[in-house]
Design a protein around this motif. Structure first.
Motif, short mmCIF file in Angstrom:
data_model
loop_
_atom_site.label_atom_id
_atom_site.label_comp_id
_atom_site.label_asym_id
_atom_site.label_seq_id
_atom_site.Cartn_x
_atom_site.Cartn_y
_atom_site.Cartn_z
N PRO A 1 -10.62 -23.38 18.06
CA PRO A 1 -10.42 -23.59 16.62
C PRO A 1 -11.62 -23.11 15.83
O PRO A 1 -12.77 -23.14 16.31
N ASP A 2 -11.39 -22.64 14.61
CA ASP A 2 -12.49 -22.16 13.80
C ASP A 2 -13.23 -23.33 13.16
O ASP A 2 -12.81 -24.49 13.24
N ILE A 3 -14.36 -23.01 12.52
CA ILE A 3 -15.22 -24.06 11.98
C ILE A 3 -14.50 -24.86 10.91
O ILE A 3 -14.59 -26.10 10.87
N LEU A 4 -13.77 -24.20 10.03
CA LEU A 4 -13.08 -24.92 8.97
C LEU A 4 -12.07 -25.90 9.54
O LEU A 4 -11.95 -27.04 9.06
N PHE B 1 -26.73 -34.53 1.69
CA PHE B 1 -25.94 -33.31 1.84
C PHE B 1 -25.91 -32.94 3.32
O PHE B 1 -26.90 -33.07 4.03
N ARG B 2 -24.75 -32.46 3.74
CA ARG B 2 -24.58 -32.01 5.12
C ARG B 2 -24.44 -30.50 5.10
O ARG B 2 -23.52 -29.96 4.49
N SER B 3 -25.38 -29.80 5.76
CA SER B 3 -25.43 -28.35 5.73
C SER B 3 -24.83 -27.78 7.00
O SER B 3 -25.22 -28.15 8.12
N SER B 4 -23.88 -26.86 6.86
CA SER B 4 -23.19 -26.25 8.00
C SER B 4 -23.01 -24.76 7.71
O SER B 4 -23.37 -24.27 6.64
N HIS C 1 -20.52 -24.89 19.52
CA HIS C 1 -19.70 -24.02 18.67
C HIS C 1 -20.48 -23.67 17.39
O HIS C 1 -20.48 -22.53 16.95
N TYR C 2 -21.13 -24.65 16.79
CA TYR C 2 -22.00 -24.43 15.63
C TYR C 2 -22.87 -25.68 15.45
O TYR C 2 -22.73 -26.66 16.18
N ARG C 3 -23.77 -25.62 14.47
CA ARG C 3 -24.69 -26.73 14.22
C ARG C 3 -24.63 -27.16 12.75
O ARG C 3 -24.17 -26.41 11.89
N GLU D 1 -30.57 -32.68 13.19
CA GLU D 1 -29.76 -31.53 13.53
C GLU D 1 -28.85 -31.86 14.71
O GLU D 1 -29.29 -32.46 15.70
N SER D 2 -27.59 -31.50 14.61
CA SER D 2 -26.61 -31.79 15.66
C SER D 2 -25.81 -30.55 16.01
O SER D 2 -25.67 -29.63 15.19
N GLN D 3 -25.27 -30.56 17.21
CA GLN D 3 -24.33 -29.53 17.64
C GLN D 3 -22.91 -30.05 17.52
O GLN D 3 -22.64 -31.22 17.84
N VAL D 4 -22.01 -29.21 17.06
CA VAL D 4 -20.59 -29.47 17.21
C VAL D 4 -20.16 -28.70 18.45
O VAL D 4 -20.28 -27.47 18.50
#
Length: 261
Positions: free
Chosen positions: A11-14, A81-84, A250-252, A105-108
């Motif tokens: 799945p994509d980030i969105l 604010f949550r920055s992605s 997948h992203y942070r 900072e976290s990983q998804v």
């Protein structure tokens, strides 16, 4: 309900961001441009932060940040604010200019619900955060009272199927002892895995992997094909556990907070 991509594509980030907003609900929600702004009891980061779902340029970004800050001040909370990767250009620079600093900072992590996710005879899927589940969850790190209060209200706020997984170990007297827990949602093709906790006296026995595997198996029966989770970049043990289940970065994302008053 969100989709999970086409065929075997992750799945994509969105899609993941939208699914997580459903999995971690908040009772107060504001939409401002491409931002979703939410507040709850001041506990869980995602339920008490503003995040962008639109990475395109935003000519009104500075004024938007000011309105979001007022939203939180009216609610009695410090703006967050949550920055992605879905930030509009310039967001972090504008926050930095206002004195905000990054935190946590976290990983998804994401992967397919493969054969590693299987039922466990010592796990049950509860319909809500029953006392034994709550007791195990409260033993985890960072489970401050505000977070626990938010989790207690989850059943009334959730709009997607969910289960509160509890792993209990049989004792010599025949009574079962609650030892590990997790929370799982099934939103179309996407399963969200949250709230992994193992009581201190039962750690290093593989119980975390077992309860997460059972949670994924539950979600697969609801039709999910992929799983995602959020793990702090500093939590090497949890990242390794999830990698063993096939979930990798997948992203942070990072949270940005202003100076304390």
């Amino acid at each position: 309900m969100t989709g999970g991509g086409n065929g075997d594509a992750l799945p994509d980030i969105l899609a993941i961001e939208r699914a997580t907003l459903s999995a971690v609900p908040a009772p107060r929600v504001l939409f401002d441009g491409g931002f979703v702004v939410r507040s709850f009891a001041g506990g869980t980061g995602r339920a008490n932060a503003a995040c962008s779902l639109d990475p395109t340029p935003d000519a009104a970004l500075e004024a938007r940040i000011g309105r979001i800050e007022e939203f939180y001040r009216r609610a009695g909370f410090r703006p967050r604010f949550r920055s992605s990767p879905l930030d509009p250009p310039g967001l972090v620079e504008m926050l930095d200019a206002r004195g905000y600093r990054p935190h946590d900072e976290s990983q998804v992590i994401c992967g397919r619900l493969g054969e590693a996710f299987r039922d466990d005879p010592d796990c049950v899927a509860l319909a809500g955060p029953e006392p034994d589940w709550t007791m195990v969850m409260a033993s985890g790190e960072h489970q401050v009272p505000a977070r626990q209060a938010e989790k207690a209200r989850m059943p009334e706020l959730l709009g997607v199927p969910a289960a509160w997984m509890l792993l209990s170990l049989p004792g010599r007297d025949g009574a079962a002892t609650p030892a590990a827990c997790a929370f799982v949602t099934a939103d179309g093709a996407l399963a969200g895995l949250f709230d992994l906790a193992v009581r201190r006296e039962f750690r290093r026995q593989g119980l975390g992997r077992r309860v997460m595997a059972a949670a994924g198996a539950w979600a697969r029966r609801q039709g999910a094909r992929f799983a995602y989770a959020q793990v702090a970049c500093t939590n090497a043990a949890s990242l390794a556990l999830n990698a063993g289940l096939g979930l990798t970065e997948h992203y942070r994302y990072r949270y940005f907070l202003p100076p304390a008053d």
